[in-house]
Structure formats: C-alpha cells, structure tokens
Design a protein around this motif. Structure first.
Motif, short mmCIF file in Angstrom:
data_model
loop_
_atom_site.label_atom_id
_atom_site.label_comp_id
_atom_site.label_asym_id
_atom_site.label_seq_id
_atom_site.Cartn_x
_atom_site.Cartn_y
_atom_site.Cartn_z
N ALA A 165 0.79 -22.99 6.81
CA ALA A 165 0.80 -21.69 6.66
C ALA A 165 1.52 -20.95 7.79
O ALA A 165 2.39 -19.83 7.57
CB ALA A 165 -0.62 -21.13 6.67
N ASP A 166 1.58 -21.43 9.10
CA ASP A 166 2.37 -21.08 10.04
C ASP A 166 3.92 -21.20 9.89
O ASP A 166 4.69 -20.43 10.14
CB ASP A 166 2.18 -21.70 11.47
CG ASP A 166 0.71 -21.53 11.91
OD1 ASP A 166 -0.17 -20.32 11.34
OD2 ASP A 166 -0.06 -22.12 12.71
N GLN A 169 5.15 -18.72 7.14
CA GLN A 169 5.29 -17.35 8.01
C GLN A 169 6.38 -17.37 8.60
O GLN A 169 7.19 -16.28 8.57
CB GLN A 169 3.98 -17.10 8.64
CG GLN A 169 2.67 -16.64 7.89
CD GLN A 169 1.74 -16.16 8.78
OE1 GLN A 169 1.73 -16.53 10.28
NE2 GLN A 169 0.64 -15.47 8.32
N ALA A 170 6.59 -18.38 9.45
CA ALA A 170 8.01 -18.24 10.25
C ALA A 170 9.30 -18.38 9.27
O ALA A 170 10.37 -17.85 9.72
CB ALA A 170 7.92 -19.52 10.99
N ARG A 172 9.36 -17.05 6.42
CA ARG A 172 9.70 -15.73 5.76
C ARG A 172 9.92 -14.81 6.99
O ARG A 172 10.18 -13.61 6.68
CB ARG A 172 8.49 -15.27 5.22
CG ARG A 172 8.18 -16.17 3.87
CD ARG A 172 7.21 -15.53 3.06
NE ARG A 172 5.92 -15.25 3.76
CZ ARG A 172 4.84 -16.16 3.68
NH1 ARG A 172 4.88 -17.34 3.00
NH2 ARG A 172 3.83 -16.09 4.52
N THR A 174 7.85 -13.51 9.29
CA THR A 174 6.67 -12.59 9.31
C THR A 174 5.60 -13.13 10.63
O THR A 174 4.58 -12.97 10.35
CB THR A 174 5.80 -12.54 8.04
OG1 THR A 174 5.61 -13.77 7.56
CG2 THR A 174 6.81 -11.83 6.94
N THR A 175 6.32 -13.83 11.58
CA THR A 175 5.41 -14.27 12.72
C THR A 175 4.72 -13.23 13.48
O THR A 175 5.48 -12.40 13.53
CB THR A 175 6.07 -15.36 13.41
OG1 THR A 175 7.08 -15.12 13.86
CG2 THR A 175 6.34 -16.99 12.42
#
Length: 175
Positions: A165-166, A169-170, A172, A174-175
């Motif tokens: 999941a991390d 997000q990275a 995309r 969005t972190t």
C-alpha cells in the motif's frame, strides 16, 4: 520478464542487458525461488524435485556437493522423512509439497532467495521450523531473502518490511 521502465540490478548485474539465455543461466545460478503454487514436477520424485536446480546450474551443483545427501538433509530439516523421498509429489499433502518447494529453492545455496507466500500452507510448528531453516541458511551463506507474505505476524522477523500500500501511494504521488 524485464521491467517496462527503470533498471533491475541483482548482484551487480543489470538484468535487462543480458540476452534471454544468459539471463536464464544467471537466474538458475543465483536465485532460489519458492513459488506460491510450488511448480513441482509431478513425474519426478520428492528427491528429484529438490535436486532439479542443480541440473540447470553448474554453480549450484558445485555448491551442493553430494546432491542426494544435501537434498536429504534439507528434507530432514523441514520434517519430511525418508519414507517420502522416492514418492511422487502427487502423494504429498499441500504442506509437504510446500516444504519440498522450499528445499528445492535452498539447495546449492543461491545468493538470493525469492519466496512468494512460503508459509501459507504450513501449521504454526512447521512454519517456525521452516523459518528457522530459511533464516539459518540465509545467515550461513550470506543469502538475501526477499519474501512476500500476507501474514503480518512475520514482519518482526525481517530487517526491512515494505507494505505494498505504501508503494502504491508513492507511485501515485500521494505520500
């Protein structure tokens, strides 16, 4: 497979610069893979399945020494007794097949073990024994272990844990 973008470096080798057959040899020599679906050959015995990587890799064959003895020792450590050694894979339970797949990945002490859900079919006691062997093998031979698992209880046993999941997000941003 080669990456669609970026580069993949393993053991100081850039994999996408290798021709297909050279990449195959590199993988056979340097990687032990525990597949989620095991990929054992039903027409081979338990011992023959474990010894298979040594037939594709002169390096792993040299590292192994006596293939029969080494394969038997790995199977002993994983709780698969001598009565099973000459049986077909199809005669084994799923958990037993998973342990055969692990022994096949470990034989010949490859410098990189890639394990996809290697403990999913094992009971708690067998899982602990398997992980002890896997970590002991890794320490003894300075092997890198890359393992994918949905079992969060295994996280404390690893030096580094990356959650998918991390990464998503990275990727995309969005972190």
């Amino acid at each position: 497979l080669t990456p669609a973008s970026g580069e993949l470096h393993i053991l100081d080798q850039t994999l996408q610069t290798l021709r297909g057959s050279t990449r195959d040899r590199f993988r056979a020599d340097h990687m032990g893979i525990i597949f989620q679906q095991f990929n054992l050959l039903p027409y081979l015995s338990v011992l023959e399945n474990v010894q298979l990587p040594c037939h594709f890799s002169p390096r792993r064959k040299r590292q192994t020494g006596n293939m029969h003895e080494t394969a038997s020792r790995l199977l002993d450590h994983l709780g698969l007794d001598e009565a099973l050694r000459h049986r077909s894979i199809t005669d084994l339970s799923v958990g037993q097949q998973q342990r055969v797949a692990a022994a096949r990945a470990l034989i010949g002490t490859p410098p990189l073990i890639i394990a996809d859900e290697p403990t999913s079919s094992l009971d708690a006691a067998t899982q602990a024994t398997f992980l002890e062997l896997l970590f002991a093998q890794s320490r003894a031979h300075d092997t890198t272990l890359l393992m994918v698992s949905h079992d969060a209880r295994l996280s404390p046993q690893f030096d580094r844990v990356i959650h998918m999941a991390d990464i998503a997000q990275a990727t995309r941003g969005t972190t």
